[in-house]
Design a protein around this motif. Structure first.
Motif, mmCIF file in Angstrom:
data_model
loop_
_atom_site.group_PDB
_atom_site.id
_atom_site.type_symbol
_atom_site.label_atom_id
_atom_site.label_comp_id
_atom_site.label_asym_id
_atom_site.label_seq_id
_atom_site.Cartn_x
_atom_site.Cartn_y
_atom_site.Cartn_z
ATOM 1 N N LEU A 172 13.740 -35.101 21.859
ATOM 2 C CA LEU A 172 14.516 -34.728 20.583
ATOM 3 C C LEU A 172 15.695 -35.842 20.534
ATOM 4 C CD1 LEU A 172 14.900 -31.066 20.271
ATOM 5 C CD2 LEU A 172 12.977 -32.644 19.542
ATOM 6 N N ILE A 173 16.034 -36.653 21.639
ATOM 7 C CA ILE A 173 16.873 -37.749 21.442
ATOM 8 C C ILE A 173 16.204 -39.004 21.381
ATOM 9 C CG2 ILE A 173 18.736 -39.194 22.570
ATOM 10 C CD1 ILE A 173 20.144 -36.960 20.990
ATOM 11 N N LEU A 174 15.461 -39.428 22.458
ATOM 12 C CA LEU A 174 14.667 -40.722 22.825
ATOM 13 C C LEU A 174 13.424 -40.906 21.962
ATOM 14 C CD1 LEU A 174 15.215 -40.633 26.604
ATOM 15 C CD2 LEU A 174 16.405 -41.749 24.862
ATOM 16 N N GLU A 175 12.687 -39.882 21.806
ATOM 17 C CA GLU A 175 11.484 -40.040 20.871
ATOM 18 C C GLU A 175 11.835 -40.009 19.420
ATOM 19 O OE1 GLU A 175 8.541 -37.312 23.231
ATOM 20 O OE2 GLU A 175 7.415 -39.171 22.945
ATOM 21 N N ALA A 176 12.654 -39.139 19.253
ATOM 22 C CA ALA A 176 13.190 -39.082 17.578
ATOM 23 C C ALA A 176 13.983 -40.698 17.346
ATOM 24 C CB ALA A 176 14.221 -38.149 17.472
ATOM 25 N N ARG A 177 14.334 -41.376 18.352
ATOM 26 C CA ARG A 177 15.037 -42.490 17.955
ATOM 27 C C ARG A 177 13.825 -43.473 17.732
ATOM 28 N NH1 ARG A 177 19.066 -44.760 15.913
ATOM 29 N NH2 ARG A 177 19.336 -46.836 16.325
ATOM 30 N N GLY A 178 12.840 -43.280 18.313
ATOM 31 C CA GLY A 178 11.528 -44.118 17.810
ATOM 32 C C GLY A 178 11.287 -43.983 16.389
ATOM 33 N N LEU A 179 11.332 -42.762 15.935
ATOM 34 C CA LEU A 179 10.983 -42.705 14.544
ATOM 35 C C LEU A 179 12.075 -43.294 13.560
ATOM 36 C CD1 LEU A 179 10.346 -38.938 14.375
ATOM 37 C CD2 LEU A 179 8.689 -40.688 14.716
ATOM 38 N N LYS A 209 5.676 -38.664 15.706
ATOM 39 C CA LYS A 209 6.031 -37.521 15.082
ATOM 40 C C LYS A 209 5.526 -36.070 15.783
ATOM 41 C CE LYS A 209 5.616 -39.640 10.697
ATOM 42 N NZ LYS A 209 5.098 -39.688 9.177
ATOM 43 N N LYS A 210 4.261 -36.254 16.111
ATOM 44 C CA LYS A 210 3.811 -35.031 16.730
ATOM 45 C C LYS A 210 4.582 -34.812 18.078
ATOM 46 C CE LYS A 210 -0.631 -35.912 17.126
ATOM 47 N NZ LYS A 210 -1.704 -36.525 17.899
ATOM 48 N N HIS A 211 4.907 -35.919 18.643
ATOM 49 C CA HIS A 211 5.592 -35.393 20.195
ATOM 50 C C HIS A 211 6.956 -35.189 19.702
ATOM 51 C CE1 HIS A 211 3.057 -39.245 22.028
ATOM 52 N NE2 HIS A 211 2.474 -37.993 21.356
ATOM 53 N N VAL A 212 7.640 -35.188 18.764
ATOM 54 C CA VAL A 212 9.115 -34.909 18.691
ATOM 55 C C VAL A 212 8.930 -33.413 18.136
ATOM 56 C CG1 VAL A 212 11.022 -35.092 17.074
ATOM 57 C CG2 VAL A 212 10.001 -37.118 17.809
ATOM 58 N N ALA A 213 7.920 -33.129 17.062
ATOM 59 C CA ALA A 213 7.511 -31.537 16.905
ATOM 60 C C ALA A 213 7.114 -30.984 17.917
ATOM 61 C CB ALA A 213 6.335 -31.800 15.831
ATOM 62 N N ARG A 255 12.189 -36.973 10.666
ATOM 63 C CA ARG A 255 12.582 -35.879 11.819
ATOM 64 C C ARG A 255 12.483 -34.578 11.364
ATOM 65 N NH1 ARG A 255 17.527 -37.223 15.097
ATOM 66 N NH2 ARG A 255 17.231 -39.511 15.730
ATOM 67 N N ALA A 256 12.698 -34.449 9.993
ATOM 68 C CA ALA A 256 12.401 -33.187 9.395
ATOM 69 C C ALA A 256 10.891 -32.716 9.604
ATOM 70 C CB ALA A 256 12.962 -33.162 7.933
ATOM 71 N N GLU A 257 10.093 -33.479 9.340
ATOM 72 C CA GLU A 257 8.413 -33.389 9.381
ATOM 73 C C GLU A 257 8.340 -32.945 10.764
ATOM 74 O OE1 GLU A 257 5.700 -36.664 8.464
ATOM 75 O OE2 GLU A 257 6.984 -37.323 6.981
#
Ligand SMILES: [Fe+2]
Ligand SMILES: [Fe+2]
Length: 273
Positions: A172-179, A209-213, A255-257
């Motif tokens: 939720l921090i590191l992979e979301a930063r990638g997005l 996106k799937k990983h953050v989800a 992020r919302a997706e």
């Protein structure tokens, strides 16, 4: 006589995590995932190998402070190689981060589908690393040709005690930063007329996106079970366990997706009021 291979998901995840040969690490990760999804594996057994404190890595690249990692414009070939090298290094860490979640937290009271999610992530990270290291070779370089930083594994150490903290920081921090950063990288690659690298980044972007989800889903699951507010818990954990910046621009849409709404991260940014 060759040592016996592990026969559990945890054992196979640790075997892949420990492997310093990166082709073997990718192959073992995929094999562990395929056998898990074929329902051929139990979760863990007393004879599983021990979880290593650090993942197996080849001698190169040298690991240095982020300040000493070369950064150049992606408009030169040299700069693109440096960028792809940095991304390949992130993906390699991501393989080990996903395997570590599976192996370290397999004693947690979570459904089997928790491990389905993280093995999907591990297999996709192995695919991403393969694509980027292949691209480096196409461009006349290879993974290990330049130094890389060691910041990502620190997130593992800071959150080894608590699965909820691990999910807050890694997906939720590191992979979301990638997005957040990928759309501008894609734009630059288009300007640099490098559609081959762009196509790889598109694949990675959609998978991430799937990983953050997956991270958001299980983070919310753990909070709901403890009857705590997920956005508030997320902010507490980030303040406690993460030393880097959480800063805009945020890719709010992606992020919302993935189920990560602004109530989670806006107030963590020093620029928010
Ligand atoms: Fe990835
Ligand atoms: Fe990922």
């Amino acid at each position: 006589m060759a040592a016996e291979r592990p026969t559990t998901l945890r054992g196979l995840a640790i075997e892949a995590l420990t492997s310093a040969d990166l082709d073997a690490k990718r192959r073992l990760t995929t094999e562990a995932g395929e056998r898990w999804f074929a329902r051929q594996l139990g979760l863990s057994a007393p004879g599983d190998p021990a979880l290593p404190s650090r993942p197996g890595r080849p001698e190169k690249p040298d690991l240095v402070s982020p300040r000493h990692v070369p950064r150049r414009s992606v408009h030169s070939l040299e700069g693109r190689i440096a960028m792809i090298h940095a991304l390949a290094h992130i993906e390699l860490n991501a393989i080990d981060l996903a395997l570590d979640i599976v192996a370290r937290f397999c004693g947690q009271p979570v459904p089997r589908s928790f491990f389905d999610g993280w093995m999907t992530v591990a297999m996709e990270e192995a695919k991403h690393f393969g694509l980027l290291s292949g691209r480096l070779r196409d461009l006349g370089s290879h993974y290990g040709a330049m130094p890389a930083h060691d910041g990502l594994w620190q997130a593992v150490e800071a959150t080894a005690h608590d699965l909820t903290a691990r999910l807050a920081i890694v997906p939720l921090i590191l992979e979301a930063r990638g997005l957040d950063v990928t759309p501008s990288l894609l734009q630059k690659l288009e300007e640099a007329r490098d559609p081959e690298t762009g196509a790889i980044l598109e694949i990675i972007y959609n998978d991430e996106k799937k990983h953050v989800a997956i991270g958001a889903k299980w983070f919310r699951f753990l909070c709901a079970r403890q009857r705590i507010d997920p956005a508030r818990r997320f902010q507490e954990l980030v303040r406690e366990c993460f030393r880097g910046d959480v800063k805009p621009p945020f890719n709010d849409r992606a992020r919302a997706e993935a189920g990560l709404t602004p109530t989670f991260y806006r107030s963590l940014s020093p620029l928010s009021s």
